[in-house]
Scaffold this motif. Structure first.
Motif, PDB file in Angstrom:
ATOM      1  N   GLU A 160     -29.780   2.764   9.771  1.00 44.23           N
ATOM      2  CA  GLU A 160     -29.060   1.952   8.808  1.00 44.23           C
ATOM      3  C   GLU A 160     -28.641   2.859   7.666  1.00 44.23           C
ATOM      4  OE1 GLU A 160     -30.809  -1.712   7.414  1.00 44.23           O
ATOM      5  OE2 GLU A 160     -32.093  -1.815   9.173  1.00 44.23           O
ATOM      6  N   TYR A 161     -27.430   2.616   7.147  1.00 41.82           N
ATOM      7  CA  TYR A 161     -26.993   3.393   6.000  1.00 41.82           C
ATOM      8  C   TYR A 161     -26.265   2.480   5.020  1.00 41.82           C
ATOM      9  CZ  TYR A 161     -22.167   3.411   7.760  1.00 41.82           C
ATOM     10  OH  TYR A 161     -20.918   3.035   8.187  1.00 41.82           O
ATOM     11  N   ALA A 162     -26.280   2.894   3.776  1.00 41.90           N
ATOM     12  CA  ALA A 162     -25.589   2.155   2.725  1.00 41.90           C
ATOM     13  C   ALA A 162     -25.151   3.138   1.656  1.00 41.90           C
ATOM     14  CB  ALA A 162     -26.486   1.081   2.122  1.00 41.90           C
ATOM     15  N   VAL A 163     -23.976   2.911   1.084  1.00 44.24           N
ATOM     16  CA  VAL A 163     -23.470   3.710  -0.027  1.00 44.24           C
ATOM     17  C   VAL A 163     -23.171   2.744  -1.165  1.00 44.24           C
ATOM     18  CG1 VAL A 163     -21.664   5.275  -0.818  1.00 44.24           C
ATOM     19  CG2 VAL A 163     -22.501   5.430   1.532  1.00 44.24           C
ATOM     20  N   THR A 164     -23.844   2.959  -2.280  1.00 42.72           N
ATOM     21  CA  THR A 164     -23.763   2.012  -3.382  1.00 42.72           C
ATOM     22  C   THR A 164     -23.882   2.749  -4.706  1.00 42.72           C
ATOM     23  OG1 THR A 164     -24.904   0.131  -4.423  1.00 42.72           O
ATOM     24  CG2 THR A 164     -26.247   1.626  -3.135  1.00 42.72           C
ATOM     25  N   THR A 165     -23.511   2.079  -5.775  1.00 44.87           N
ATOM     26  CA  THR A 165     -23.673   2.652  -7.115  1.00 44.87           C
ATOM     27  C   THR A 165     -25.025   2.294  -7.711  1.00 44.87           C
ATOM     28  OG1 THR A 165     -22.585   0.712  -8.071  1.00 44.87           O
ATOM     29  CG2 THR A 165     -21.193   2.614  -7.572  1.00 44.87           C
ATOM     30  N   ASP A 166     -25.862   1.598  -6.958  1.00 48.20           N
ATOM     31  CA  ASP A 166     -27.168   1.144  -7.442  1.00 48.20           C
ATOM     32  C   ASP A 166     -28.231   2.187  -7.131  1.00 48.20           C
ATOM     33  OD1 ASP A 166     -29.389  -0.260  -8.264  1.00 48.20           O
ATOM     34  OD2 ASP A 166     -28.790  -2.135  -7.316  1.00 48.20           O
ATOM     35  N   VAL A 167     -29.066   2.510  -8.130  1.00 49.11           N
ATOM     36  CA  VAL A 167     -30.141   3.479  -7.907  1.00 49.11           C
ATOM     37  C   VAL A 167     -31.301   2.862  -7.138  1.00 49.11           C
ATOM     38  CG1 VAL A 167     -29.559   4.805  -9.966  1.00 49.11           C
ATOM     39  CG2 VAL A 167     -31.188   2.925 -10.138  1.00 49.11           C
ATOM     40  N   THR A 168     -31.270   1.550  -6.955  1.00 49.10           N
ATOM     41  CA  THR A 168     -32.329   0.870  -6.217  1.00 49.10           C
ATOM     42  C   THR A 168     -31.940   0.762  -4.742  1.00 49.10           C
ATOM     43  OG1 THR A 168     -32.903  -0.427  -8.165  1.00 49.10           O
ATOM     44  CG2 THR A 168     -33.693  -1.238  -6.040  1.00 49.10           C
ATOM     45  N   PRO A 169     -32.813   1.161  -3.818  1.00 48.61           N
ATOM     46  CA  PRO A 169     -32.480   1.054  -2.390  1.00 48.61           C
ATOM     47  C   PRO A 169     -32.143  -0.379  -2.001  1.00 48.61           C
ATOM     48  CG  PRO A 169     -34.426   2.419  -2.696  1.00 48.61           C
ATOM     49  CD  PRO A 169     -34.124   1.797  -4.031  1.00 48.61           C
ATOM     50  N   PRO A 170     -31.193  -0.561  -1.104  1.00 49.11           N
ATOM     51  CA  PRO A 170     -30.785  -1.905  -0.698  1.00 49.11           C
ATOM     52  C   PRO A 170     -31.794  -2.509   0.275  1.00 49.11           C
ATOM     53  CG  PRO A 170     -29.587  -0.289   0.577  1.00 49.11           C
ATOM     54  CD  PRO A 170     -30.415   0.484  -0.417  1.00 49.11           C
ATOM     55  N   PRO A 171     -31.747  -3.836   0.467  1.00 53.14           N
ATOM     56  CA  PRO A 171     -32.647  -4.456   1.451  1.00 53.14           C
ATOM     57  C   PRO A 171     -32.282  -4.110   2.884  1.00 53.14           C
ATOM     58  CG  PRO A 171     -31.132  -6.083   0.518  1.00 53.14           C
ATOM     59  CD  PRO A 171     -30.955  -4.835  -0.282  1.00 53.14           C
ATOM     60  N   SER A 172     -31.015  -3.797   3.134  1.00 50.05           N
ATOM     61  CA  SER A 172     -30.581  -3.449   4.485  1.00 50.05           C
ATOM     62  C   SER A 172     -29.288  -2.656   4.384  1.00 50.05           C
ATOM     63  CB  SER A 172     -30.368  -4.706   5.345  1.00 50.05           C
ATOM     64  OG  SER A 172     -29.350  -5.523   4.770  1.00 50.05           O
ATOM     65  N   GLY A 173     -28.797  -2.200   5.524  1.00 53.10           N
ATOM     66  CA  GLY A 173     -27.574  -1.416   5.529  1.00 53.10           C
ATOM     67  C   GLY A 173     -26.786  -1.635   6.802  1.00 53.10           C
ATOM     68  N   THR A 174     -25.761  -0.824   6.991  1.00 57.22           N
ATOM     69  CA  THR A 174     -24.928  -0.890   8.187  1.00 57.22           C
ATOM     70  C   THR A 174     -25.636  -0.176   9.334  1.00 57.22           C
ATOM     71  OG1 THR A 174     -22.925  -0.884   6.837  1.00 57.22           O
ATOM     72  CG2 THR A 174     -22.684  -0.296   9.166  1.00 57.22           C
ATOM     73  N   VAL A 175     -25.716  -0.820  10.479  1.00 55.79           N
ATOM     74  CA  VAL A 175     -26.425  -0.267  11.633  1.00 55.79           C
ATOM     75  C   VAL A 175     -25.490   0.668  12.405  1.00 55.79           C
ATOM     76  CG1 VAL A 175     -27.630  -0.808  13.782  1.00 55.79           C
ATOM     77  CG2 VAL A 175     -27.900  -2.302  11.784  1.00 55.79           C
ATOM     78  N   THR A 176     -26.020   1.803  12.841  1.00 47.98           N
ATOM     79  CA  THR A 176     -25.245   2.763  13.618  1.00 47.98           C
ATOM     80  C   THR A 176     -26.172   3.561  14.523  1.00 47.98           C
ATOM     81  OG1 THR A 176     -23.691   4.630  13.493  1.00 47.98           O
ATOM     82  CG2 THR A 176     -25.407   4.523  11.817  1.00 47.98           C
ATOM     83  N   THR A 177     -25.613   4.080  15.599  1.00 46.64           N
ATOM     84  CA  THR A 177     -26.349   5.001  16.465  1.00 46.64           C
ATOM     85  C   THR A 177     -25.919   6.441  16.220  1.00 46.64           C
ATOM     86  OG1 THR A 177     -24.711   4.701  18.221  1.00 46.64           O
ATOM     87  CG2 THR A 177     -26.664   3.281  18.276  1.00 46.64           C
ATOM     88  N   ASN A 178     -24.938   6.629  15.337  1.00 46.51           N
ATOM     89  CA  ASN A 178     -24.465   7.970  15.007  1.00 46.51           C
ATOM     90  C   ASN A 178     -25.355   8.596  13.939  1.00 46.51           C
ATOM     91  OD1 ASN A 178     -22.180   7.774  16.724  1.00 46.51           O
ATOM     92  ND2 ASN A 178     -21.093   6.600  15.158  1.00 46.51           N
ATOM     93  N   THR A 179     -25.220   9.896  13.748  1.00 45.91           N
ATOM     94  CA  THR A 179     -25.902  10.581  12.651  1.00 45.91           C
ATOM     95  C   THR A 179     -24.870  11.046  11.612  1.00 45.91           C
ATOM     96  OG1 THR A 179     -25.811  12.653  13.891  1.00 45.91           O
ATOM     97  CG2 THR A 179     -27.832  11.344  14.075  1.00 45.91           C
ATOM     98  N   PHE A 180     -23.792  10.275  11.526  1.00 41.54           N
ATOM     99  CA  PHE A 180     -22.772  10.557  10.520  1.00 41.54           C
ATOM    100  C   PHE A 180     -22.018   9.269  10.228  1.00 41.54           C
ATOM    101  CE2 PHE A 180     -20.899  11.187  14.668  1.00 41.54           C
ATOM    102  CZ  PHE A 180     -19.701  10.493  14.587  1.00 41.54           C
ATOM    103  N   ALA A 181     -21.332   9.256   9.095  1.00 39.85           N
ATOM    104  CA  ALA A 181     -20.527   8.100   8.736  1.00 39.85           C
ATOM    105  C   ALA A 181     -19.457   8.538   7.750  1.00 39.85           C
ATOM    106  CB  ALA A 181     -21.388   6.997   8.122  1.00 39.85           C
ATOM    107  N   ASN A 182     -18.292   7.911   7.842  1.00 41.63           N
ATOM    108  CA  ASN A 182     -17.233   8.106   6.856  1.00 41.63           C
ATOM    109  C   ASN A 182     -17.123   6.835   6.031  1.00 41.63           C
ATOM    110  OD1 ASN A 182     -14.054   7.479   6.320  1.00 41.63           O
ATOM    111  ND2 ASN A 182     -14.567   9.603   5.898  1.00 41.63           N
ATOM    112  N   VAL A 183     -17.146   7.002   4.720  1.00 41.26           N
ATOM    113  CA  VAL A 183     -17.071   5.859   3.814  1.00 41.26           C
ATOM    114  C   VAL A 183     -15.814   6.022   2.974  1.00 41.26           C
ATOM    115  CG1 VAL A 183     -18.245   4.554   2.019  1.00 41.26           C
ATOM    116  CG2 VAL A 183     -19.584   5.761   3.728  1.00 41.26           C
ATOM    117  N   SER A 184     -14.978   4.993   2.963  1.00 44.40           N
ATOM    118  CA  SER A 184     -13.721   5.040   2.215  1.00 44.40           C
ATOM    119  C   SER A 184     -13.683   3.899   1.198  1.00 44.40           C
ATOM    120  CB  SER A 184     -12.527   4.946   3.177  1.00 44.40           C
ATOM    121  OG  SER A 184     -12.599   3.752   3.932  1.00 44.40           O
TER     122      SER A 184
END
Length: 698
Positions: free
Chosen positions: A392-416
């Motif tokens: 699971e991954y998440a990109v946010t402006t919050d310094v607090t970790p999120p409760p969950s994130g986007t699920v992926t089987t990759n070891t990379f992600a592009n965020v736009s």
């Protein structure tokens, strides 16, 4: 009434005994080693041991009681209520097990009745294993701390010895028996075993090298820490990527004065641990710190530790507190701790060690965001040593970790769709199974249009004045602006290019220049300018030649900052040592032979006396060249500008023909050794033009 509410909370959680199933631990939470159930004041006799799971904000999630009676392979695991160093809980180095120290005395029994030191292992599902029991007198009846690298190898410390054993074993090996006693916490960091000592002249030590399993290991104090620290639990962090291994140390001190006690921070600076401050009230008793664990999120460290609080000097461990250190590597530790939990019944319960919860799989490694632009970023991470495959991954402006994130089987992600000039936090964790995740790994970045990196900007200046410039494509850039000037000051604007390479030919020789380039990322976002200096040498001229019957003319371009030119006309391509000088850019001559090959050389002489390389051009006059004359063995004929298909005839002065041949090449060798000495005429006829050369046969 306070005690009743605590018991009610435990009952509502379904926690009434060790026989009931426990819930899996929740990633991000912490576990506290608690002695006593609150039913009676703690004393030197054995008391029940509980592992209390808390959220990072202090909410009690569940309590797991360690066995108070033997069952199957599991031994009793209790602890003395007033032996303050007991119960220094650890998380195994692989993050999969809580390592729980204690002994097998029945609840209410004296220490003397215990027959063995016991090490408990608790996995992420809350499953308890207390089958490891080292009998007395082999083991001390004061086991203060235990640790493991993988749930199999176990190291534990007591009053005067550090020992090694394996899970389920009933024997151990003493690996270090120093004088002085009161060996407190054992801890593994970066593949190295460490130990602390709580005596007045105590500190933190390495135990041998790596993870030793044999005896006679030396304890070596960390450089810079040879001072009284009265250390209980401690923890290392790696906050500076430029320093190999761990570089920050936090330790809990049992003493209560401002000189010795409190929570202390050190950083490894040039091989020496340097003090970075202390958090302490300075009182003799209230701030007796004991258990300690940390959670590292990027450059931020969340600290959790236990201290005496409202408990008496015998029981201690009355509070669980927290503090966030944002100062980073070699920054000063400051702040006021926040109380997360207080024992429900003063002096009838005591908090000891603190650890992060165990997890079913490891966190990802090497989380990084190497490609960042004004509006997007590429994120990469590496598979953990165990587990992996789903993340699971998440990109946010919050310094607090999120409760969950986007699920992926990759070891990379592009965020736009990011906002320019904004700090973002990247969180990635491993999905262990449907019920469990690893802890979040975190890194951060600031969006912005990035300039081309200076080292990869490659500038090649040719001797003829051509300048080739190349730079590396910038992630997120759709175009570039560039300018070549004689000023090192970055310009306000420049020429546009969608390419990452250009060639310039209009620069002055022997001059200093600066190449400025910046990225354009769209939406009006520009990077800073990248500037790289380069200089030009004295440029060599570019030559052209015109050949007419009986004469030849050579010209070349005028070189900026050239005061004159040096030239030479030769019969071979070897560069001359020197030549004649002219300030003109034209050379003509009518002293050339027909059918002869020539080489014209010219170089620039610039204002600072610098010389360019020689520029050379070959040319040949029209006609037939015959050599040598006189000839002895072989005569050579070379045709220039008159074709290479015709007849060659050689005759003496009486008209007798000694050689005739049709040729289709411009160079031929003719044997002449059989000719009589005398004068001969060599004639070439191509059907339109006849050329005759006179030679002598010797």
């Amino acid at each position: 009434m306070q005690f009743s509410k605590y018991i009610l909370a435990l009952c509502c959680l379904g926690i009434t005994g060790v026989g009931l199933a426990q819930n899996p631990f929740t990633a991000g939470n912490i576990v506290v080693y608690r002695i006593g159930d609150g039913s009676a004041p703690l004393n030197a006799t054995a008391a029940k041991v509980f592992l209390d799971e808390y959220t990072s904000t202090g909410t009690l999630v569940q309590s797991i009681q360690m066995p108070a009676t033997a069952s199957g392979n599991n031994n009793i695991l209790t602890a003395s209520g007033t032996e303050a160093p007991m119960g220094l809980l650890n998380l195994s180095a692989d993050g999969r097990y809580l390592v729980v120290p204690g002994y097998n005395a029945a609840v209410g029994a004296t220490t003397a009745t215990a027959t063995a030191s016991v090490v408990g292992l608790v996995d992420f599902n809350g499953k308890v294993n207390t089958s490891t029991a080292i009998p007395y007198p082999e083991a001390s009846n004061k086991m203060y701390s235990a640790t493991s690298d993988n749930g199999t190898n176990i190291w534990f410390s007591g009053y005067d010895v550090i020992r090694y054993t394996t899970a389920g074993s009933t024997t151990s090996i003493p690996i270090s028996t120093p004088t002085g006693g009161l060996l407190q916490s054992v801890y593994i960091a970066n593949g190295q075993l460490y130990n602390s000592n709580s005596q007045a002249n105590s500190s933190v030590y390495t135990v041998g090298t790596g993870l030793p399993i044999t005896g006679s290991q030396s304890l070596t104090v960390l450089p810079g820490l040879s001072l009284p620290l009265a250390t209980q639990q401690f923890a290392f962090a790696d906050l500076d990527p430029s320093i190999p291994g761990v570089d920050v140390l936090y330790l809990a001190s049992q003493q209560g004065s401002s000189t010795l006690g409190g929570l202390k921070k050190f950083s490894l600076v040039n091989g020496t641990w340097v003090a970075n401050g202390v958090v302490s009230t300075g009182t003799v008793s209230a701030d007796r710190y004991q258990g300690l664990t940390i959670k590292v999120l990027g450059n931020t460290v969340a600290l959790f530790w236990t201290r005496r609080g409202p408990n008496g000097t015998a029981a201690r461990g009355g509070q669980l507190v927290t503090l966030t250190d944002n100062s980073g590597y070699n920054g000063t530790l400051t702040g006021t701790p926040t109380v997360l939990a207080t024992v429900a019944n003063i002096d009838a319960m005591a908090f000891r060690g603190v650890a992060r919860v165990p997890l079913g799989c490891a966190a990802v490694n090497g989380l990084r965001a190497p490609d960042v632009s004004a509006t997007q970023a590429n994120i990469f991470w590496d598979n953990p040593a165990t587990g992996g495959g789903n993340y699971e991954y998440a990109v946010t402006t919050d310094v607090t970790p999120p409760p969950s994130g986007t699920v992926t089987t990759n070891t990379f992600a592009n965020v736009s769709g990011l906002i320019n000039g904004t700090t973002y936090y990247v969180y990635v964790r491993t999905q262990c199974n449907a019920l469990s995740n690893s802890e979040w790994s975190v890194t951060s970045f600031v969006t912005g249009c990035k300039p081309p990196a200076a080292p990869p900007v490659n500038i090649a200046v040719s001797t003829k004045g051509l300048v080739d410039i190349k730079w590396k494509k910038v992630f997120g850039a759709d175009a570039y602006e560039y300018l070549i000037s004689t000023s090192a000051m970055p310009p306000t604007t420049g020429d546009n290019s969608t390419d990452t390479a250009l060639t310039v030919s209009s620069l002055n020789s022997v001059s200093q220049y600066y190449f400025h380039v910046r990225s354009k990322c769209g939406g009006g976002a520009y990077s800073e300018w990248t500037t790289k200096a380069f200089s030009t040498d004295c440029f060599m001229p570019a030559i052209s030649v015109a050949v007419l019957p009986g004469n030849a003319g050579v010209s070349w371009n005028r070189i900026n900052k050239a005061v004159k030119y040096e030239y030479a006309l030769t019969f071979n391509p070897v560069k001359p040592i020197s030549g004649s000088y002219t300030s003109d850019t034209v050379y003509t001559t009518n002293k050339v032979k027909d059918g002869t090959a020539y080489y014209f050389h010219v170089r620039s002489v610039c204002i600072n006396g610098a010389l360019s390389e020689w520029s050379t051009i070959p040319f040949a006059t029209q006609g037939m060249q015959v050599y040598p004359s006189p000839v002895i063995e072989t005569l050579r004929v070379k045709l220039e500008g008159i074709g290479n298909s015709g007849d060659i005839t050689i005759s003496d002065v009486m008209g007798k023909i000694v050689y005739r041949k049709q040729v289709n090449t411009n160079s031929i060798s003719i044997p002449a050794s059989s000719w009589a000495p005398g004068v001969y005429l060599v004639c070439y006829y191509n059907g339109q033009q006849r050329t005759v050369v006179r030679i002598i046969k010797q």
